[in-house]
Design an enzyme around this catalytic site. Structure first.
Site, PDB file in Angstrom:
ATOM      1  N   CYS A   1       0.839  -1.192   0.000  1.00 57.63           N
ATOM      2  CA  CYS A   1       0.000   0.000   0.000  1.00 57.63           C
ATOM      3  C   CYS A   1       0.881   1.252   0.000  1.00 57.63           C
ATOM      4  CB  CYS A   1      -0.913  -0.013   1.227  1.00 57.63           C
ATOM      5  SG  CYS A   1      -2.033   1.396   1.334  1.00 57.63           S
TER       6      CYS A   1
ATOM      7  N   ASP B   1       0.471   3.768   1.764  1.00 59.25           N
ATOM      8  CA  ASP B   1       0.465   4.356   3.096  1.00 59.25           C
ATOM      9  C   ASP B   1       1.898   4.610   3.562  1.00 59.25           C
ATOM     10  OD1 ASP B   1       0.365   4.584   6.052  1.00 59.25           O
ATOM     11  OD2 ASP B   1      -1.762   4.113   5.784  1.00 59.25           O
TER      12      ASP B   1
ATOM     13  N   ARG C   1       3.152   4.948   6.329  1.00 56.75           N
ATOM     14  CA  ARG C   1       3.563   4.295   7.580  1.00 56.75           C
ATOM     15  C   ARG C   1       4.068   2.870   7.363  1.00 56.75           C
ATOM     16  NH1 ARG C   1      -2.075   4.986  10.485  1.00 56.75           N
ATOM     17  NH2 ARG C   1      -2.647   4.346   8.353  1.00 56.75           N
TER      18      ARG C   1
ATOM     19  N   HIS D   1      -2.410  -3.953   5.004  1.00 61.69           N
ATOM     20  CA  HIS D   1      -2.289  -3.644   6.429  1.00 61.69           C
ATOM     21  C   HIS D   1      -3.662  -3.347   7.018  1.00 61.69           C
ATOM     22  CE1 HIS D   1      -2.835   0.815   5.985  1.00 61.69           C
ATOM     23  NE2 HIS D   1      -2.350   0.570   4.780  1.00 61.69           N
TER      24      HIS D   1
ATOM     25  N   CYS E   1      -6.337   0.189   6.736  1.00 65.41           N
ATOM     26  CA  CYS E   1      -6.052   0.747   5.410  1.00 65.41           C
ATOM     27  C   CYS E   1      -7.144   1.738   4.997  1.00 65.41           C
ATOM     28  CB  CYS E   1      -5.946  -0.377   4.386  1.00 65.41           C
ATOM     29  SG  CYS E   1      -5.619   0.192   2.696  1.00 65.41           S
TER      30      CYS E   1
END
Length: 240
Positions: A43, A45, A47, A99, A102
């Site tokens: 992803c 993302d 993080r 994750h 999400c």
């Protein structure tokens, strides 16, 4: 007046100097030809970064990222990455890693539609709407959300396995394994979710994705595996 990002260049300098102090050969090794064993489809993302999560140096994992780690079989970007990773770099493992928490998956669960991101998430949105009754029966928003995060990974592994790129690799006898993993933001642990696919026969024997919503596997972290192994190795208390 254009705002510069000098502070990021300063951080880059500090990082480069620190890496050199810690490992004088780091950048020399990085400048050599990359020979990764793994392709990470994750992803976007910020993080969740593959090298940090896996504890690997940059040259050890080839990375593709997009919103909600979706595999569109018409997306030339991901197809090019997949082809290059398998045919040129010779990766042996393709990891689809989503994750919990999400934002893309959460977006796929809302009724509001029309933004460009909704077109990207449409396969997952359609799956959620098709099985809405099953998700609603969970009676817990967190469980419903987590389950869709998991199903999304199972769906994308199947999509990778269905590409002619992967199919051709298997047909010519290449060692290539597909994995479905999920990452927990709350504890930093990866969990093995599956499916694991290493051949056309294994791909074709997978249950249909529509059945997966009814059968939730237990995603297993390394911590869980070690605990199971330790418990299983314990001597049996049979009076001896």
């Amino acid at each position: 007046m254009t705002e510069t990002l000098d502070h990021l260049f300063d951080r880059n300098l500090e990082w480069a100097e620190r890496k050199t102090r810690e490992d004088p050969t780091f950048f020399r090794r990085q400048s050599e030809q990359q020979t990764p064993t793994y392709l990470w489809i994750g992803c976007s993302d910020s993080r969740v970064t593959a090298n940090d999560v896996l504890g690997l140096d940059p040259g050890e994992v080839f990375v593709h990222r997009n919103i909600a780690n979706v595999v569109h079989t018409s997306d030339l970007n991901i197809l090019s990455v997949l082809e290059y990773a398998i045919d040129t770099l010779g990766v042996r493992h393709v990891i689809v890693a989503g994750h919990y928490g999400c934002g893309g998956v959460q977006r796929a669960m809302v009724d509001r539609r029309g933004a460009l991101v909704d077109h990207w998430l449409q396969p997952l949105s359609m799956f959620f709407r098709k099985h809405r009754a099953v998700f609603d029966a969970m009676h817990d928003d967190r469980r419903r959300f987590e389950r869709l995060c998991e199903v999304n990974i199972e769906m994308q592994v199947r999509r990778v396995a269905a590409t002619p790129i992967v199919e051709n690799a298997w047909a010519r006898g290449a060692e290539l394994h597909l994995h479905g993993w999920i990452y927990g933001m709350h504890d930093g642990l990866l969990r093995d979710l599956g499916p694991h696919v290493s051949s056309i026969a294994e791909r074709d024997s997978l249950p249909a994705i529509d059945t997966c919503v009814h059968h939730r596997p237990e995603p297993v972290s390394a911590l869980r595996r070690h605990a199971i192994s330790a418990f299983g190795a314990a001597p049996c208390c049979n009076g001896g």
